[in-house]
Design a protein around this motif. Structure first.
Motif, short mmCIF file in Angstrom:
data_model
loop_
_atom_site.label_atom_id
_atom_site.label_comp_id
_atom_site.label_asym_id
_atom_site.label_seq_id
_atom_site.Cartn_x
_atom_site.Cartn_y
_atom_site.Cartn_z
N LEU A 2 0.61 -1.39 -0.20
CA LEU A 2 -0.12 0.17 0.00
C LEU A 2 0.78 1.23 -0.63
O LEU A 2 0.33 2.40 -0.91
N LYS A 3 1.80 1.20 0.63
CA LYS A 3 2.59 2.57 0.61
C LYS A 3 3.42 2.36 -0.20
O LYS A 3 3.55 3.49 -0.65
N GLN A 4 3.59 1.55 -1.32
CA GLN A 4 4.12 1.55 -2.70
C GLN A 4 3.23 2.35 -3.95
O GLN A 4 3.65 3.46 -4.78
N LYS A 5 1.61 2.20 -3.37
CA LYS A 5 0.61 2.79 -4.12
C LYS A 5 0.41 3.62 -3.49
O LYS A 5 0.46 5.31 -4.24
N MET A 6 1.12 4.12 -2.37
CA MET A 6 1.02 6.03 -2.06
C MET A 6 2.24 6.59 -2.68
O MET A 6 1.84 7.56 -3.17
N VAL A 7 3.61 6.46 -2.65
CA VAL A 7 4.39 6.73 -3.11
C VAL A 7 4.25 7.31 -4.86
O VAL A 7 4.33 7.97 -5.23
N LYS A 8 3.39 6.45 -5.61
CA LYS A 8 3.27 6.00 -7.03
C LYS A 8 2.19 7.48 -7.13
O LYS A 8 2.41 8.48 -8.06
N LEU A 9 1.18 7.60 -5.96
CA LEU A 9 -0.16 8.47 -6.17
C LEU A 9 0.45 10.05 -6.03
O LEU A 9 0.39 10.59 -6.94
N VAL A 10 1.87 9.75 -5.40
CA VAL A 10 2.27 11.30 -5.05
C VAL A 10 2.74 11.56 -6.06
O VAL A 10 2.66 13.03 -6.65
N ASN A 11 3.92 10.92 -6.72
CA ASN A 11 4.21 10.86 -7.97
C ASN A 11 3.25 11.52 -8.97
O ASN A 11 3.97 12.57 -9.71
N MET A 12 2.51 11.00 -8.93
CA MET A 12 1.28 11.44 -10.36
C MET A 12 0.53 12.39 -9.93
O MET A 12 0.91 13.09 -10.62
N LEU A 13 0.73 13.09 -8.75
CA LEU A 13 -0.36 13.65 -8.63
C LEU A 13 0.88 15.56 -8.70
O LEU A 13 0.24 16.28 -9.03
N ARG A 14 1.98 14.71 -8.75
CA ARG A 14 3.05 16.03 -8.88
C ARG A 14 3.38 16.62 -9.82
O ARG A 14 3.22 17.61 -10.34
N GLU A 15 3.47 15.39 -11.00
CA GLU A 15 3.10 15.25 -12.17
C GLU A 15 2.24 16.11 -13.13
O GLU A 15 2.45 16.69 -14.26
N LEU A 16 0.74 15.93 -12.88
CA LEU A 16 -0.28 16.86 -12.74
C LEU A 16 -0.65 17.89 -12.57
O LEU A 16 -0.61 18.82 -13.23
N GLN A 17 0.27 18.41 -11.09
CA GLN A 17 0.77 19.58 -10.98
C GLN A 17 1.30 20.61 -12.08
O GLN A 17 1.12 22.03 -12.01
N MET A 18 2.40 19.49 -11.96
CA MET A 18 3.42 20.43 -12.74
C MET A 18 2.51 20.38 -14.22
O MET A 18 3.41 21.61 -14.75
N LYS A 19 1.35 19.99 -14.66
CA LYS A 19 0.96 20.19 -16.10
C LYS A 19 0.11 21.13 -16.06
O LYS A 19 -0.05 22.02 -16.79
#
Length: 328
Positions: A47-64
């Protein structure tokens, strides 16, 4: 989430603007959840690994989202202004002009200051990032007070709001105070639709309309100002152009030329003065993917150039910290 990232229209869509990126891109925010108090260690790790992936994707979305298409933004805000224009508005400047049939340039300049002060008091820039000490020091509050009504009480945070406005404003000649909407569109897109009250949206529209009226009256007094008053995006004075003595950012991509070089230069300047190391590295990496910058392999070389561009080099901005996030 991946579908959001893959859609180019997400850069200008209202859907993700309601996300609290400050909180949801903080991994600790998710890790504090009771979900991670389960006894099964393997499940917890997955679950932690999925949360890390989610956070990274949210940061990528924020950049866009931060990379606002200015042409799209201009069209959208013009449509919004057109809708507001159909409503009945008794503009303060129209009333003032009825009382001042033959205004002097000095009187018009004071109205320009008063109009701008009222806009700031209405909280149009309330959601922008807090200014630095250097930005506050550049505010000449005594000049503002000379232009507004005697005895008018200014809010405690007024100097802070003035510092924010300096990021998006400039002067044309000695008289015309201008807003560079190309610079402010990112801020407006992030907050205008979801955080602004209806009163604030109307205030934004009325400010733009009345400022143009003041400029028209200034031109009537001084016809030589005619070529300066155009407020359109294409003809607006480009304050993104660097000063003649200012050296361009060293790592602009070789495929970029002309005015675009100056725009990227100013983009990097704003980035390093307002963001933390991690956000700076993320943004630079995105710019490199888009072939706007060509980053060297040597992190120290890039670090020195960013410090030259205005990035702090004190606490939280050390070379060691920079190398930790560089090109990631």
């Amino acid at each position: 989430m991946q579908r959001l990232l893959d859609k180019p229209e997400m850069r200008s869509c209202r859907i993700p603007l309601v996300i609290d990126f400050e909180r949801m891109t903080d991994l600790d925010y998710w890790m504090k959840s009771k979900l991670f108090s389960v006894d099964n260690e393997s499940d917890c790790k997955a679950l932690k690994q999925k949360m890390v992936k989610l956070v990274n994707m949210l940061r990528e979305l924020q950049m866009k989202i931060l990379q606002v298409d200015t042409d799209y933004a201009e069209k959208l805000f013009k449509r919004m202004a057109a809708r507001l224009a159909k409503s009945a508005h008794n503009l303060d400047y129209k009333l003032w002009r009825l009382r001042h049939k033959h205004p002097t340039m000095k009187e018009l300049e004071r109205q320009q200051v008063q109009l701008t002060a009222n806009m700031l008091i209405n909280g149009i820039l309330a959601y922008d990032e807090m200014p630095t000490g250097d930005e506050i020091a550049e505010v000449k509050l005594e000049l503002v007070k000379k232009g507004i009504k005697h005895g008018q009480q200014l809010p405690d945070n007024f100097e802070v709001e003035c510092a924010k406005l300096r990021r998006y404003s400039y002067w044309k000649g000695e008289h015309l105070f201008m807003i560079n909407y190309q610079l402010i569109y990112t801020y407006l897109f992030s907050h205008c639709f979801e955080k602004f009250t209806e009163k604030q949206r109307i205030s934004l529209f009325e400010y733009d309309m009345q400022l143009k009226m003041i400029h028209e009256d200034m031109v009537r007094l001084k016809p030589e100002l005619e070529h300066l008053k155009d407020g359109s995006v294409k003809h607006r004075l480009d304050i993104n152009k660097h000063e003649p003595h200012e050296e361009l950012f060293h790592f602009i991509h070789p495929s970029v030329s002309g005015e675009r070089e100056c725009e990227i230069h100013e983009e990097v300047k704003r980035l390093v003065k307002r963001q933390g190391i991690q956000e700076i590295c993320m943004y630079l990496y995105q710019l490199s993917i888009e072939k706007k910058v060509l980053l060297p392999q040597n992190a120290e070389k890039t670090y020195k150039e960013l410090v030259r561009m205005g990035m702090p080099n004190g606490d939280g901005y050390s070379l060691k910290t920079f190398m930790k996030y560089y090109k990631r």
